[in-house]
Design an enzyme around this catalytic site. Structure first.
Site, mmCIF file in Angstrom:
data_model
loop_
_atom_site.group_PDB
_atom_site.id
_atom_site.type_symbol
_atom_site.label_atom_id
_atom_site.label_comp_id
_atom_site.label_asym_id
_atom_site.label_seq_id
_atom_site.Cartn_x
_atom_site.Cartn_y
_atom_site.Cartn_z
ATOM 1 N N GLU A 51 40.829 50.124 37.063
ATOM 2 C CA GLU A 51 41.555 49.573 35.902
ATOM 3 C C GLU A 51 41.169 50.250 34.597
ATOM 4 O OE1 GLU A 51 41.520 46.173 38.943
ATOM 5 O OE2 GLU A 51 40.005 47.574 38.140
ATOM 6 N N PHE A 113 37.794 30.995 41.051
ATOM 7 C CA PHE A 113 37.622 32.354 41.563
ATOM 8 C C PHE A 113 38.433 33.345 40.725
ATOM 9 C CE2 PHE A 113 39.135 35.718 44.559
ATOM 10 C CZ PHE A 113 37.899 36.325 44.775
ATOM 11 N N GLN A 114 37.785 34.398 40.287
ATOM 12 C CA GLN A 114 38.390 35.449 39.471
ATOM 13 C C GLN A 114 39.063 34.900 38.212
ATOM 14 O OE1 GLN A 114 40.807 38.029 42.029
ATOM 15 N NE2 GLN A 114 38.996 39.251 42.501
ATOM 16 N N LYS A 163 49.367 32.137 36.974
ATOM 17 C CA LYS A 163 50.203 32.326 38.153
ATOM 18 C C LYS A 163 51.278 31.249 38.271
ATOM 19 C CE LYS A 163 49.969 33.563 43.016
ATOM 20 N NZ LYS A 163 49.138 33.945 44.161
ATOM 21 N N MET A 469 25.631 66.243 24.293
ATOM 22 C CA MET A 469 25.544 65.840 22.891
ATOM 23 C C MET A 469 24.255 65.071 22.613
ATOM 24 S SD MET A 469 26.799 66.129 19.945
ATOM 25 C CE MET A 469 28.528 66.548 19.934
#
Length: 572
Positions: A51, A113-114, A163, A469
């Site tokens: 993602e 959950f999630q 949802k 760097m």
């Protein structure tokens, strides 16, 4: 009127907004949206491998096309993996609309959950974020999201989709217009302020334009060039503003700031009027604030009111879209007598030219020079580090070339996914990414995306075996104590107290081939040109070119930490 589900309205909204590409990764809370998208071929779905890479791909797609980048991820970790990309887009004013799945409303706040409060997590790094609580608000919220993302100072908008809301039936209507109370972005130019600014500019003996990323975002390059050529006023740019005017223009001096050219930094320090357009005046370009442009009256055009006089006090503020302001300026400006000033700047360039020491080994300048020579039209995408600064110093950026990078946040891992997003948005244009060996490994899994999408990107890796760097700072300011920067360090080096190191891992060429990409390793100057020629033959396959470089290569000039624009280290 027949009612439809929120999932169907979502797809309808994408079509109404003209969305051609969606970068998505599925999950339980978005599986119904994925199923609805499956039934339609209007929107091309890109399936990245992570993602974070997904949002960088949407970001680069937006930067290079001028369209809104669109993301769809699931709830919980899918949503939290967007955070770095949202912050990247927010700093660099990139228009994104990111949809995140969410658990059903009755589970929100119950540690389901999630489930995470993604709107709360991203509140400070998005332009706007909201959870859709009612089905009847869905169409309006999506319409507003696209409007907010692309207007005013562009930026990322996050819409959280529970949802159960998406499953609910409701009106099929999608709004035709937007009216948000309290959000009325101004693009018009205050003519009085502009004329006041131009009067000051016309009296200047040492006038200077400072072009920031806002000129590129506004697609104002052509009109800015016209104004510069009409007035004959020299130009410096920020790193994000590079390309605001062609680097081949006789009026272009260079980038200013921490790794800016000597002439550009001296021009800012000695000008009497600094006319800046589309920059935040961040610390990387100003150095110590009290010593920045000490002799100058400062004029600042910016679309974001909050960016004006936040870091640097501005004498004449103008809140406006850069392109609209420049179009108005073009009506009023005329040639100014800058011959003596241009001669003074030319002398600084001659005394301290922007170059790299000629060494026996292959140098980054050799590689960038070859890119300049072989690619008349291209999109260059960088990761973050020494290679980024070198590209921003030496890459020729003309109307046919574009340079994009993570400027404000400085996100390692942007280069490869950025190239993928740019290539998807610009299939006929050569796209070249430049990454360090450290940054490349942060999203290297996206080689799978590039292979499966048949993208002929050329991914250059500047491999110096270090996080370059940070190593440079350690060399200059930390007594050469190279802590946590050697990418070959591990159990063997600890066991032998730094006397032995294993072979570099991974073998980038074998790794490229394992993905189905092409891999080329370059160790000598004479191999550079043939490597690019070979890469150009791969019209449906990505090519990795690994350049083996000396860890001692440095980026100069460099301003000491806490220094002024005149405190430049020229070389060691």
């Amino acid at each position: 009127m027949k009612q439809i589900s929120g999932n169907k309205l979502f797809v309808k909204a994408l079509k109404e907004e003209g969305v051609e590409v969606l970068f998505g990764y599925p999950g339980a809370c978005t599986i119904d949206i994925s199923d609805e998208l499956y039934k339609h071929s209007d929107v091309k779905i890109i399936l990245p491998r992570h993602e974070q890479a997904l949002v960088h791909e949407a970001d680069a797609y937006a930067r290079t096309t001028g369209k809104v980048g669109v993301c769809l991820v699931t709830s919980g970790p899918g949503a939290t993996n967007l955070v770095t990309g949202l912050a990247t887009a927010n700093y660099d004013s990139v228009p994104l609309v990111c949809f995140t799945g969410q658990v059903a409303r009755h589970l929100i706040g119950n540690d389901a959950f999630q489930e995470v409060d993604i709107v709360g997590i991203t509140r400070s790094i998005t332009k706007y974020g909201i959870t859709v609580r009612h089905r009847e608000d869905l169409g309006r919220i999506i319409k507003e999201a696209f409007y907010i993302a692309r207007t005013g100072r562009p930026g990322p908008v996050l819409i959280d989709l529970p949802k159960d809301v998406m499953a609910e039936l409701g009106s099929p209507e999608y709004p035709k217009s937007v009216n948000i109370r309290g959000y009325k972005p101004n693009t018009d130019v205050h003519i009085g302020q502009l004329k006041r600014a131009l009067k000051v500019l016309q009296k200047a003996k040492k006038p200077l334009f400072l072009a920031g990323g806002g000129v590129n975002i506004a697609r104002a390059n052509e009109i800015f060039t016209k104004v510069v050529e009409k007035t004959q006023i020299p130009v410096v740019t920020t790193v994000m503003g590079r390309g605001a005017i062609s680097t081949a223009s006789p009026y272009f001096i260079g980038n200013l700031g921490m790794h800016g050219s000597y002439a550009a930094n001296m021009a800012v320090s000695n000008c009497d009027v600094l006319f800046s357009i589309g920059t935040r005046f961040n610390d990387r370009i100003t150095g110590k604030l009290h010593a920045f442009a000490p002799n100058a009256q400062i004029i600042h055009i910016d679309i974001d009111t909050a960016s004006i006089s936040r870091n640097i006090h501005v004498d004449i503020p103008i809140v406006a879209d850069a392109k609209e302001a420049l179009l108005k300026m073009d009506e009023y400006v005329s040639a100014q007598n800058t011959k003596k000033w241009l001669t003074e700047i030319a002398k600084w360039k001659e005394e301290h030219p922007l170059t790299m020491k000629n060494r026996p080994l292959m140098s980054p300048l050799d590689i960038i020079s070859e890119i300049n020579r072989q690619f008349e039209e291209s999109i260059l995408v960088t990761d973050v580090g020494q290679h980024q600064m070198l590209v921003s110093q030496f890459a020729e950026i003309t109307p046919k070339k574009q340079l994009i990078m993570s400027g404000g946040l400085g996100t390692m891992g942007y280069g490869l996914p950025g190239a993928i997003g740019a290539q998807i948005g610009n299939p006929q244009t050569p796209v070249i990414s430049v990454s360090g060996d450290g940054g490349m490994q942060m999203n290297i899994q996206e080689l799978a995306t590039a292979v499966l999408e048949e993208l002929p990107i050329i991914a250059c890796i500047f491999n110096n075996e270090y996080l370059g760097m940070v190593r440079q700072w350690q060399k200059l300011f930390y007594g050469k104590r190279y802590s946590m920067t050697n990418l070959k360090a591990g159990a063997l080096s600890r066991r032998t107290e730094g006397r032995e190191f294993p072979e570099y891992t991974p073998d980038f060429i074998k790794l490229a081939e394992s993905y189905g990409a092409k891999g080329i390793r370059v160790t000598k100057r004479e191999e550079i040109a043939p490597a690019f020629e070979e890469a150009k033959k791969n019209t449906k396959t990505p090519t990795i070119i690994e350049f083996i470089l000396d860890p001692e290569e440095m980026v100069y000039p460099m301003i000491k930490p806490g220094g002024t624009l005149e405190d430049m280290i020229m070389d060691c």
